[in-house]
Design an enzyme around this catalytic site. Structure first.
Site, PDB file in Angstrom:
ATOM      1  N   GLY A 154      -6.514   4.455  -1.255  1.00 15.91           N
ATOM      2  CA  GLY A 154      -5.445   4.355  -2.239  1.00 15.91           C
ATOM      3  C   GLY A 154      -5.444   3.035  -2.995  1.00 15.91           C
ATOM      4  N   ILE A 155      -5.495   1.918  -2.281  1.00 10.80           N
ATOM      5  CA  ILE A 155      -5.412   0.615  -2.943  1.00 10.80           C
ATOM      6  C   ILE A 155      -6.714   0.304  -3.683  1.00 10.80           C
ATOM      7  CG2 ILE A 155      -5.139  -1.860  -2.580  1.00 10.80           C
ATOM      8  CD1 ILE A 155      -3.271  -1.147  -0.205  1.00 10.80           C
ATOM      9  N   ASP A 174     -17.738   2.916   0.849  1.00 13.65           N
ATOM     10  CA  ASP A 174     -16.778   3.620   1.706  1.00 13.65           C
ATOM     11  C   ASP A 174     -17.505   4.747   2.416  1.00 13.65           C
ATOM     12  OD1 ASP A 174     -14.718   5.188   2.846  1.00 13.65           O
ATOM     13  OD2 ASP A 174     -13.281   4.412   1.384  1.00 13.65           O
ATOM     14  N   THR A 235      -7.002  -8.764   1.268  1.00 13.32           N
ATOM     15  CA  THR A 235      -5.611  -8.326   1.427  1.00 13.32           C
ATOM     16  C   THR A 235      -5.525  -7.259   2.516  1.00 13.32           C
ATOM     17  OG1 THR A 235      -5.916  -6.589  -0.223  1.00 13.32           O
ATOM     18  CG2 THR A 235      -5.030  -8.700  -1.012  1.00 13.32           C
ATOM     19  N   ASP A 261      -4.834 -13.360   1.964  1.00  8.25           N
ATOM     20  CA  ASP A 261      -3.412 -13.029   2.156  1.00  8.25           C
ATOM     21  C   ASP A 261      -3.094 -12.686   3.607  1.00  8.25           C
ATOM     22  OD1 ASP A 261      -0.754 -12.370   1.043  1.00  8.25           O
ATOM     23  OD2 ASP A 261      -1.249 -10.311   1.604  1.00  8.25           O
ATOM     24  N   GLU A 266      -1.042 -14.910  12.311  1.00  5.34           N
ATOM     25  CA  GLU A 266      -0.020 -15.167  11.284  1.00  5.34           C
ATOM     26  C   GLU A 266       1.275 -15.577  11.963  1.00  5.34           C
ATOM     27  OE1 GLU A 266       0.181 -11.554   8.964  1.00  5.34           O
ATOM     28  OE2 GLU A 266      -1.882 -11.708   8.315  1.00  5.34           O
ATOM     29  N   HIS A 285       0.774 -13.116   3.619  1.00  2.00           N
ATOM     30  CA  HIS A 285       0.855 -11.658   3.750  1.00  2.00           C
ATOM     31  C   HIS A 285       1.903 -11.070   2.797  1.00  2.00           C
ATOM     32  CE1 HIS A 285      -0.088  -8.232   6.775  1.00  2.00           C
ATOM     33  NE2 HIS A 285       0.282  -7.703   5.622  1.00  2.00           N
ATOM     34  N   ILE A 286       1.751 -11.393   1.517  1.00  2.00           N
ATOM     35  CA  ILE A 286       2.710 -10.889   0.526  1.00  2.00           C
ATOM     36  C   ILE A 286       2.045 -10.053  -0.573  1.00  2.00           C
ATOM     37  CG2 ILE A 286       4.651 -12.486   0.786  1.00  2.00           C
ATOM     38  CD1 ILE A 286       1.904 -12.931  -1.811  1.00  2.00           C
ATOM     39  N   ALA A 287       0.756  -9.762  -0.436  1.00  6.55           N
ATOM     40  CA  ALA A 287       0.081  -9.019  -1.510  1.00  6.55           C
ATOM     41  C   ALA A 287       0.822  -7.716  -1.821  1.00  6.55           C
ATOM     42  CB  ALA A 287      -1.370  -8.731  -1.138  1.00  6.55           C
ATOM     43  N   GLY A 288       1.285  -7.040  -0.787  1.00  8.46           N
ATOM     44  CA  GLY A 288       1.944  -5.749  -0.994  1.00  8.46           C
ATOM     45  C   GLY A 288       3.449  -5.853  -1.156  1.00  8.46           C
TER      46      GLY A 288
HETATM   47  P1  NAD Z   1      -6.337   3.935   2.705  1.00 10.18           P
HETATM   48  O1  NAD Z   1      -6.327   4.555   4.047  1.00 10.18           O
HETATM   49  O2  NAD Z   1      -5.856   4.706   1.527  1.00 10.18           O
HETATM   50  O3  NAD Z   1      -7.852   3.486   2.355  1.00 10.18           O
HETATM   51  C1  NAD Z   1      -8.690   2.850   3.284  1.00 10.18           C
HETATM   52  C2  NAD Z   1     -10.122   3.261   2.945  1.00 10.18           C
HETATM   53  O4  NAD Z   1     -10.998   2.541   3.818  1.00 10.18           O
HETATM   54  C3  NAD Z   1     -10.388   4.751   3.172  1.00 10.18           C
HETATM   55  O5  NAD Z   1     -10.903   5.339   1.984  1.00 10.18           O
HETATM   56  C4  NAD Z   1     -11.405   4.779   4.292  1.00 10.18           C
HETATM   57  O6  NAD Z   1     -12.353   5.813   4.140  1.00 10.18           O
HETATM   58  C5  NAD Z   1     -12.057   3.420   4.146  1.00 10.18           C
HETATM   59  N1  NAD Z   1     -12.735   2.968   5.359  1.00 10.18           N
HETATM   60  C6  NAD Z   1     -12.396   3.193   6.654  1.00 10.18           C
HETATM   61  N2  NAD Z   1     -13.292   2.609   7.479  1.00 10.18           N
HETATM   62  C7  NAD Z   1     -14.203   1.996   6.683  1.00 10.18           C
HETATM   63  C8  NAD Z   1     -15.366   1.224   6.941  1.00 10.18           C
HETATM   64  N3  NAD Z   1     -15.775   0.990   8.192  1.00 10.18           N
HETATM   65  N4  NAD Z   1     -16.046   0.729   5.887  1.00 10.18           N
HETATM   66  C9  NAD Z   1     -15.654   0.970   4.620  1.00 10.18           C
HETATM   67  N5  NAD Z   1     -14.576   1.729   4.301  1.00 10.18           N
HETATM   68  C10 NAD Z   1     -13.858   2.223   5.330  1.00 10.18           C
HETATM   69  O7  NAD Z   1      -5.558   2.560   2.844  1.00 10.18           O
HETATM   70  P2  NAD Z   1      -4.967   1.646   1.678  1.00 10.18           P
HETATM   71  O8  NAD Z   1      -3.600   2.091   1.352  1.00 10.18           O
HETATM   72  O9  NAD Z   1      -5.966   1.536   0.584  1.00 10.18           O
HETATM   73  O10 NAD Z   1      -4.823   0.250   2.462  1.00 10.18           O
HETATM   74  C11 NAD Z   1      -5.960  -0.430   2.977  1.00 10.18           C
HETATM   75  C12 NAD Z   1      -5.508  -1.508   3.935  1.00 10.18           C
HETATM   76  O11 NAD Z   1      -4.878  -2.560   3.216  1.00 10.18           O
HETATM   77  C13 NAD Z   1      -4.449  -1.075   4.950  1.00 10.18           C
HETATM   78  O12 NAD Z   1      -5.043  -0.461   6.082  1.00 10.18           O
HETATM   79  C14 NAD Z   1      -3.767  -2.368   5.302  1.00 10.18           C
HETATM   80  O13 NAD Z   1      -4.421  -2.953   6.422  1.00 10.18           O
HETATM   81  C15 NAD Z   1      -3.989  -3.252   4.083  1.00 10.18           C
HETATM   82  N6  NAD Z   1      -2.751  -3.558   3.331  1.00 10.18           N
HETATM   83  C16 NAD Z   1      -2.333  -4.848   3.222  1.00 10.18           C
HETATM   84  C17 NAD Z   1      -1.194  -5.171   2.479  1.00 10.18           C
HETATM   85  C18 NAD Z   1      -0.760  -6.598   2.280  1.00 10.18           C
HETATM   86  O14 NAD Z   1       0.399  -6.850   1.968  1.00 10.18           O
HETATM   87  N7  NAD Z   1      -1.625  -7.569   2.443  1.00 10.18           N
HETATM   88  C19 NAD Z   1      -0.455  -4.150   1.865  1.00 10.18           C
HETATM   89  C20 NAD Z   1      -0.906  -2.843   1.986  1.00 10.18           C
HETATM   90  C21 NAD Z   1      -2.048  -2.555   2.710  1.00 10.18           C
END
Ligand code: NAD
Length: 311
Positions: A154-155, A174, A235, A261, A266, A285-288
Site C-alpha cells: 500500500g505505502i 517485492d 519508514t 523515522d 525507540e 516515528h512520525i512518518a505516518g
Molecule cells: P503492506 O502490507 O501493504 O505492504 C508491504 C509489502 O512488503 C507487501 O507488498 C509485501 O509483499 C512486501 N514484502 C513482504 N516481505 C518482503 C520481503 N522480504 N522483501 C520485499 N518485500 C516484502 O504494508 P504497508 O501499508 O505498505 O506498510 C509497510 C510497513 O511500513 C508496515 O509494515 C509498517 O512496519 C511500516 N509503517 C510505518 C509507519 C511510520 O509511521 N513510520 C507508518 C505506517 C507503516
C-alpha cells in the site's frame, strides 16, 4: 452492550474515543503503554483492546485477557502483536490499512528532496549571517532520478504515484508479488531483484513489514551495493537496517544521506551511531502520523472495532 469493555492504551483522536465511549464501557489512557502491570491487571473482563505500535500484545497479555475478542491497531505493521496467538484464540486483529499511507508517502518525497538538496543542513548558518551558497550549489533535483522501493504494498504503491508525478523513474523489489502481477503494468513501476534496486536507485525507500526475512535486510553488504551518493529512507521498522552500518557508510562518504523515522530501540539509546552521523534527518516515528492521518486512522479503527463488537 453496556457490559462490553474497551481499553485504549495509546493516543487516539478524541472524537473517535468519544464515539466508542458513547456505546461501550471505554477506558482511554495513553499512559497505559508505559505501565504494563496496571494494564495487565485491568484486562480480566475486557472485550476489545486498541493499541498503536508500542503495546506488546504477546502471550502474557493474552493470558491476562481471557475475554478479549478483538484488537484494533492504530496504524499498520503488526510486529508488536502476536498475530498467530490471537488467531489461535479466535481474536480478530484490525490494522488501519491505508489510513496513514498518504502521510508516509509524503514523508518519503519530502525527505528525499531535502536530502538531495542538503539545504536543511545549513539553515542555522544562514540564519547566523553566513551565506553557504557555494557549498549548496551542488544540490540535485528529484526529477529524472530513480526511486527504488523495497516492498511494493500500500505505502510503496502510493509513494510511487507521488514520485512519478515529479518525473521520477520507479523500480521496486517485492518477492511476494509475481513478476506478471497486474500491478506492475498498471503502476508503470518496474519489478526488479533486490540487487538491481540497490545498484540502480538514487533513492532507496523501505516499505516492508518486519519479518524474519526483512530483519537486517539492509546490512553493510546491501549498503555497499548502493550508489555512493544515493539516499536511504527508512519508514518501515528499525530492525530492517543495520544502524551502525548506515552510520559508517555516511561517515565514509559511501552513502549520500539518510532519513530515518524508525529505530531498533525507540527512543534512541545514548550513543546510537546514527545520532552523530552526517547528512541525516532523524524523526521520532512520525512518518505516518499527521493531523489528517490521526483522524482517519482513529475513525477507521473506532468504526471497525464497534462494528465487530456489535455484530
Ligand atoms: P503492506 O502490507 O501493504 O505492504 C508491504 C509489502 O512488503 C507487501 O507488498 C509485501 O509483499 C512486501 N514484502 C513482504 N516481505 C518482503 C520481503 N522480504 N522483501 C520485499 N518485500 C516484502 O504494508 P504497508 O501499508 O505498505 O506498510 C509497510 C510497513 O511500513 C508496515 O509494515 C509498517 O512496519 C511500516 N509503517 C510505518 C509507519 C511510520 O509511521 N513510520 C507508518 C505506517 C507503516
Amino acid at each position: 452492550t453496556g457490559a462490553t469493555r474497551i481499553v485504549i492504551t495509546e493516543f487516539m483522536d478524541e472524537p473517535a474515543v468519544a464515539q466508542l465511549a458513547n456505546v461501550f464501557d471505554t477506558v482511554y489512557n495513553p499512559a497505559l503503554v508505559d505501565d504494563r502491570p496496571t494494564l495487565l491487571a485491568m484486562l480480566g473482563n475486557v472485550d476489545a483492546l486498541i493499541v498503536r505500535n508500542r503495546t506488546k500484545v504477546d502471550l502474557a497479555l493474552l493470558a491476562a485477557a481471557p475475554k478479549l475478542r478483538v484488537v484494533g491497531r492504530l496504524g499498520v505493521g503488526l510486529d508488536n502483536i502476536d498475530v498467530a496467538a490471537c488467531a489461535a484464540r479466535g481474536i480478530d486483529v484490525f490494522p488501519a490499512t491505508g489510513a496513514n499511507a498518504g502521510a508516509v508517502a509524503e514523508y518519503v518525497i519530502g525527505t528525499a528532496m531535502a536530502l538531495l538538496r542538503e539545504a536543511y543542513t545549513r539553515s542555522a548558518e544562514t540564519a547566523a549571517g553566513a551565506w553557504p551558497r557555494a557549498a549548496l550549489s551542488n544540490g540535485r533535483e528529484i526529477a529524472g532520478k530513480t526511486l527504488g522501493l523495497i516492498g511494493f504494498g500500500g505505502i510503496g504503491q502510493l509513494t510511487a504515484r507521488l514520485a512519478q508525478a515529479l518525473g521520477v523513474n520507479v523500480i521496486a523489489y517485492d518477492p511476494m508479488l509475481a513478476s506478471d502481477a497486474p500491478i506492475w503494468h498498471q503502476s508503470g513501476v518496474a519489478c526488479r531483484q533486490l540487487r538491481v534496486v540497490l545498484e540502480q536507485a538514487d533513492i532507496v525507500s523501505l516499505h516492508v513489514p518486519l519479518t524474519a526475512e526483512t530483519r537486517n535486510l539492509i546490512d553493510a553488504e546491501a549498503l555497499s551495493k548502493m550508489k555512493p551518493d544515493a539516499v536511504l529512507i527508512n519508514t518501515s521498522r528499525g530492525e530492517i537496517v543495520d544502524e551502525a552500518a548506515v552510520a559508517s557508510a555516511l561517515h565514509a562518504g559511501k552513502l549520500g544521506g539518510a532519513a530515518i523515522d524508525v529505530f531498533a530501540q525507540e527512543p534512541l539509546a545514548a550513543g546510537n551511531a546514527l545520532a552523530n552521523a552526517p547528512r541525516v534527518i532523524l524523526t521520532p516515528h512520525i512518518a505516518g502520523v499527521t493531523t489528517e492521518s490521526n483522524t482517519r486512522v482513529s475513525a477507521l479503527i473506532a468504526q471497525r472495532v464497534a462494528a465487530y463488537l456489535q455484530q
